[in-house]
Each structure stands twice: as structure tokens, then as C-alpha cells.
Design a protein around this motif. Structure first.
Motif, PDB file in Angstrom:
ATOM      1  N   VAL A 236      -1.193 -26.189 -14.046  1.00 45.94           N
ATOM      2  CA  VAL A 236      -0.608 -26.693 -15.448  1.00 45.94           C
ATOM      3  C   VAL A 236      -1.830 -27.116 -16.127  1.00 45.94           C
ATOM      4  CG1 VAL A 236       0.713 -28.616 -16.338  1.00 45.94           C
ATOM      5  CG2 VAL A 236       1.431 -27.445 -14.256  1.00 45.94           C
ATOM      6  N   SER A 237      -1.819 -26.955 -17.465  1.00 48.38           N
ATOM      7  CA  SER A 237      -3.192 -27.374 -18.124  1.00 48.38           C
ATOM      8  C   SER A 237      -3.060 -28.896 -18.224  1.00 48.38           C
ATOM      9  CB  SER A 237      -3.256 -26.498 -19.377  1.00 48.38           C
ATOM     10  OG  SER A 237      -4.223 -27.133 -20.277  1.00 48.38           O
ATOM     11  N   VAL A 238      -4.442 -29.417 -18.250  1.00 47.00           N
ATOM     12  CA  VAL A 238      -4.697 -30.896 -18.295  1.00 47.00           C
ATOM     13  C   VAL A 238      -5.571 -31.048 -19.229  1.00 47.00           C
ATOM     14  CG1 VAL A 238      -3.899 -31.484 -15.839  1.00 47.00           C
ATOM     15  CG2 VAL A 238      -6.306 -31.028 -16.466  1.00 47.00           C
ATOM     16  N   LEU A 239      -6.437 -30.129 -19.743  1.00 43.01           N
ATOM     17  CA  LEU A 239      -7.420 -30.060 -20.698  1.00 43.01           C
ATOM     18  C   LEU A 239      -7.223 -28.756 -21.305  1.00 43.01           C
ATOM     19  CD1 LEU A 239      -9.332 -31.841 -22.583  1.00 43.01           C
ATOM     20  CD2 LEU A 239     -11.240 -30.922 -20.862  1.00 43.01           C
ATOM     21  N   SER A 240      -7.218 -28.661 -22.631  1.00 40.74           N
ATOM     22  CA  SER A 240      -7.023 -27.486 -23.315  1.00 40.74           C
ATOM     23  C   SER A 240      -7.523 -27.418 -24.738  1.00 40.74           C
ATOM     24  CB  SER A 240      -5.565 -26.742 -23.241  1.00 40.74           C
ATOM     25  OG  SER A 240      -4.731 -27.722 -24.077  1.00 40.74           O
ATOM     26  N   ALA A 241      -7.869 -26.461 -25.156  1.00 37.74           N
ATOM     27  CA  ALA A 241      -8.248 -26.489 -26.887  1.00 37.74           C
ATOM     28  C   ALA A 241      -7.898 -25.087 -27.403  1.00 37.74           C
ATOM     29  CB  ALA A 241      -9.806 -26.135 -26.593  1.00 37.74           C
ATOM     30  N   SER A 242      -7.477 -25.320 -28.681  1.00 42.11           N
ATOM     31  CA  SER A 242      -6.950 -24.168 -29.585  1.00 42.11           C
ATOM     32  C   SER A 242      -8.165 -23.292 -29.694  1.00 42.11           C
ATOM     33  CB  SER A 242      -6.673 -24.700 -30.980  1.00 42.11           C
ATOM     34  OG  SER A 242      -7.668 -25.485 -31.564  1.00 42.11           O
ATOM     35  N   ALA A 243      -8.002 -21.874 -29.839  1.00 48.07           N
ATOM     36  CA  ALA A 243      -8.718 -20.875 -29.408  1.00 48.07           C
ATOM     37  C   ALA A 243      -8.411 -19.734 -30.480  1.00 48.07           C
ATOM     38  CB  ALA A 243      -8.980 -20.486 -28.107  1.00 48.07           C
ATOM     39  N   PRO A 244      -9.218 -18.834 -30.900  1.00 45.84           N
ATOM     40  CA  PRO A 244      -8.938 -17.496 -31.589  1.00 45.84           C
ATOM     41  C   PRO A 244      -7.954 -16.761 -31.056  1.00 45.84           C
ATOM     42  CG  PRO A 244     -11.346 -18.006 -31.542  1.00 45.84           C
ATOM     43  CD  PRO A 244     -10.906 -18.984 -30.571  1.00 45.84           C
ATOM     44  N   ILE A 245      -7.066 -16.271 -31.651  1.00 50.44           N
ATOM     45  CA  ILE A 245      -5.970 -15.097 -31.034  1.00 50.44           C
ATOM     46  C   ILE A 245      -6.657 -13.956 -30.697  1.00 50.44           C
ATOM     47  CG2 ILE A 245      -3.898 -14.168 -31.311  1.00 50.44           C
ATOM     48  CD1 ILE A 245      -3.120 -16.381 -33.470  1.00 50.44           C
ATOM     49  N   ASN A 246      -6.413 -13.451 -29.481  1.00 48.05           N
ATOM     50  CA  ASN A 246      -6.691 -12.145 -29.085  1.00 48.05           C
ATOM     51  C   ASN A 246      -6.034 -11.121 -29.890  1.00 48.05           C
ATOM     52  OD1 ASN A 246      -6.609  -9.659 -27.406  1.00 48.05           O
ATOM     53  ND2 ASN A 246      -8.194 -10.601 -26.035  1.00 48.05           N
ATOM     54  N   PRO A 247      -6.832 -10.250 -30.488  1.00 41.80           N
ATOM     55  CA  PRO A 247      -6.108  -9.185 -31.368  1.00 41.80           C
ATOM     56  C   PRO A 247      -5.009  -8.413 -30.674  1.00 41.80           C
ATOM     57  CG  PRO A 247      -8.498  -8.956 -31.405  1.00 41.80           C
ATOM     58  CD  PRO A 247      -8.450 -10.240 -30.800  1.00 41.80           C
ATOM     59  N   ASP A 248      -5.605  -8.060 -29.355  1.00 43.18           N
ATOM     60  CA  ASP A 248      -4.963  -7.111 -28.478  1.00 43.18           C
ATOM     61  C   ASP A 248      -3.503  -7.723 -28.068  1.00 43.18           C
ATOM     62  OD1 ASP A 248      -6.545  -4.776 -28.891  1.00 43.18           O
ATOM     63  OD2 ASP A 248      -7.661  -5.496 -27.078  1.00 43.18           O
ATOM     64  N   MET A 249      -3.776  -9.183 -27.965  1.00 44.15           N
ATOM     65  CA  MET A 249      -2.492  -9.702 -27.155  1.00 44.15           C
ATOM     66  C   MET A 249      -1.400 -10.068 -28.559  1.00 44.15           C
ATOM     67  SD  MET A 249      -4.043 -12.729 -24.862  1.00 44.15           S
ATOM     68  CE  MET A 249      -5.451 -12.298 -23.910  1.00 44.15           C
TER      69      MET A 249
END
Length: 385
Positions: A236-249
Motif C-alpha cells: 500500500v502506498s504511504v507516500l506518493s506523488a503525481s507523475a507524468p502519464i506513460n504514453p504506452d500505458m
């Protein structure tokens, strides 16, 4: 001003708290929250007008549905919003038996076409979306042992299965040898009575794309990266950050959701191999644990779900990258597990303490403890202690 009454289920979940805050702050919405407990996290929020205790849908589906039916009528509920798989599948499957109210999900057949991992794998293969090599089995005797390379993954088609009007939780297992494979298929009833896959193990890291679709049209996307997890090895994530979207995903997520004319939210999960290939793992057709991060970064998925049932939405344009979200008590657990890990050196443990204590004064928010709504934090802290 007349308000729309929204009933948010699964109030013990952090995603329910994020949803309660996002919708409860609006002047046109009145939020009711519910769970099987006497009190729950989201029910302690100032943005929850009233908390209601409901029967456990995992124990008795019909009793739960009867309660929902009575509650919708009594409180004049206009909008139902479950956040866990059991509750959402139960409500979607029995939608026609409920009083008229909004439920922002696709029909049950479409929902199962994505949440059923075997069916999803077949769909992905037909669309050219990368998936691990898989055997599709109905029972343990279907396994082709000669085709297996260890480690492999034993994956039930459904994470929850309904047996005798009760929900049975299944589990994905990483299998390291033939003896362990045999033991699991003998011990776990869901490997003999329900479909499952034996999959190639992909050595890499997890990643995902979070999506909102309105009647087959893509309206919003979001992505984040996990900075710390509980347990530290992955969870489970306890610290996360918004990030660019991988174009392939994003391309793969679009292909899959477009193919089923999706409606609602979806979390499309991948495992990225060493060469950068994203292999599809599963799609969760509900709101997710780190939902508050998306809201803080500028994509309020709960509001998209609500507004999308009443009007045609414009495509959501982007979000702020680098916004961090910290689940404080989960992060305390992460630190504790590192400090008791005998495989970590003293310097590594001191580094973990320093990282935990280092403040960040911009672009970081706490998931539960918020100055304008501290009730959920005091509730969580009391139970934690």
C-alpha cells in the motif's frame, strides 16, 4: 437550494473519506456515509451529514440489498457511490431491484469483462496489449506443468467470488516451486471451483493509469508514482506523488476501455519489465486507495462521477505534477518495519529515520489529517494506538 443526497458506501476506506470530502464541500450535495461498523473513517468527517450502519454485504447479500432499498426511500437518496469491489458489484448486479437512483457504473456484464482477469487477458491479447504468458484453467488438473517456469504467478480470475450468497476473497500468489504450487491448489478452494490463470512472473515494478470515461468517451486520466509503501518491499502506498502519464500505458488503457464502451472510473494496472514494456496486470473498476492525491493534483474523480450522471462533460485538461500525498500513520508503519528489519544495516535504518523526519513545506499534503477536517485523523489515531 435543494441538495442532491449522495450515499457513500465503505466508509472505513480512505477512498471513501476522499470522496466524502470532495462531494461534501459542494453546496449542491448532501453526503450520507455508511459501513458495517458502528463508526468509520469517512463518517467522522465534518462533510458527512450523517453516518449510517449497514449490514455487511460480504456476509448476506440479500440483507444488505434490503437495507439499501429501505435507506434510499427513507432518506430520499438520489445517488449511490460504493468504493469497494464487493459493494459495487452487488449494487450493479441488482441495480434493477433498487429504487430509482443514480449509480455511476457500467452494466454488470461490462464490469465483469474487465474485473474478470481471464476475460480481460483475452481481450488484451486481441488488442495487442502486452500480457504475461498465461495458462487458463478451470481446476488444478488443467495445469500444464511442463509449460511452467518458476517463479510463476497463480492468479484467480476474480478477486471476490460469490458462494452461497456470501463473498469469498481470493488471493494472487507468487509460486517458487512445484511443491508450493501443489500445496496452494490443494489448500485454496478457489483454485478448484473457479477459473484461474498460471502466469509468467514479470520481474519489474508496478505502475498504473487512472481513468474516467463517460458513456464510452475518455474524459480524464491521472498517474502517480509510489515513493514509500507498506510493507517497504511493496504494498500500500504511504507516500506518493503525481507523475507524468506513460504514453504506452495510456494507449493500452484507452484501447481496453474503448473496446468495452466503458462508463465510470477505472484503474488500469501494469507491471513494467526491465526493458520498459508495460504488461497488463488487471483493471480495478472502482475508486482507489490514493484517490486523494488525484483530487489534490486537480482531478476530482468523485465529482466527475457525480456530474457525469447529469450532464455531458468536457475533456479534463491535465493536472499538477509533483504533488505529494502522505498517509502519516501508514508511513509510521513503514518506518517501524524498516527499523525491525534485520537485513538492513544501521546506516540504512538511520537514513530511513532521517527521510521520515525531513519536512517538506510545499506540494505535500496529508491524506487523513487536514486542519479543516481533523475528525477522521483522531478516529484513526485512536484505533491505531
Amino acid at each position: 437550494m435543494e441538495k442532491t443526497a449522495v450515499l457513500i458506501f465503505d466508509a472505513a476506506q480512505r477512498s471513501a473519506l476522499a470522496t466524502t470530502r470532495a462531494l461534501g464541500k459542494r453546496s449542491d450535495i448532501q453526503v450520507f456515509t455508511t459501513d458495517r461498523h458502528k463508526q468509520a473513517l469517512a463518517g467522522c468527517s465534518r462533510y458527512s451529514h450523517q453516518y449510517l450502519t449497514c449490514p455487511n454485504p460480504s456476509d448476506d447479500t440479500q440483507k444488505f440489498l434490503n437495507w439499501v432499498n429501505d435507506t434510499v426511500i427513507k432518506y430520499e437518496i438520489d445517488f449511490l457511490l460504493p468504493v469497494t469491489e464487493v459493494t459495487s458489484r452487488t449494487l450493479v448486479q441488482h441495480r434493477d431491484a433498487l429504487p430509482p437512483c443514480k449509480l455511476p457504473f457500467a452494466d454488470i456484464d461490462t464490469l465483469l469483462s474487465l474485473s474478470d482477469k481471464s476475460a480481460l487477458n483475452h481481450l488484451a491479447e486481441s488488442l495487442g496489449v502486452p500480457v504475461p504468458f498465461s495458462q487458463y484453467c478451470q481446476r488444478a488438473s488443467d495445469i500444464d506443468h511442463d509449460a511452467i517456469s518458476f517463479p510463476c504467478v497463480l492468479k484467480p480470475a476474480l478477486s471476490k467470488v460469490l458462494v452461497d450468497n456470501q463473498w469469498l476473497e481470493t488471493q494472487v500468489h507468487i509460486v517458487h516451486n512445484a511443491a508450493q504450487l501443489q500445496q496452494l491448489t490443494e489448500d485454496k478452494v478457489y483454485f478448484n471451483n473457479h477459473p484461474f490463470m498460471v502466469q509468467q512472473y514479470i520481474d519489474g515494478h508496478g505502475a498504473g493509469v487512472f481513468c474516467y470515461y463517460q458513456k464510452g468517451e475518455a474524459k480524464a486520466f491521472f498517474a502517480h508514482k509510489r515513493l514509500r509503501e507498506k510493507p517497504p518491499s511493496g504494498g500500500v502506498s504511504v507516500l506518493s506523488a503525481s507523475a507524468p502519464i506513460n504514453p504506452d500505458m495510456e494507449k493500452h488503457a484507452r484501447a481496453l476501455l474503448d473496446a468495452v464502451n466503458w462508463h465510470g472510473v477505472a484503474m488500469v494496472e501494469f507491471r513494467v519489465s526491465a526493458d520498459g514494456t508495460p504488461y497488463l496486470m488487471e483493471i480495478n473498476t472502482r475508486l482507489w486507495g490514493s484517490l486523494q492525491l488525484a483530487i489534490d493534483a486537480g482531478v476530482s474523480f468523485p465529482e466527475l462521477l457525480f456530474d457525469g450522471e447529469y450532464k455531458t462533460l468536457e475533456r479534463h485538461r491535465g493536472f499538477k505534477e509533483g504533488v505529494q500525498l502522505r498517509w502519516l500513520l501508514g508511513d509510521v508503519d513503514n518506518l517501524y518495519l524498516q527499523l525491525k528489519d534485520k537485513n538492513l544495516s544501521t546506516s540504512e535504518k538511520l537514513n530511513a529515520v532521517g527521510t521520515f523526519l525531513t519536512p517538506k513545506f510545499s506540494n505535500r499534503r496529508h491524506e487523513i489529517n487536514r486542519m479543516d477536517d481533523m475528525g477522521p485523523f483522531w478516529f484513526e489515531l485512536k484505533h491505531y494506538l
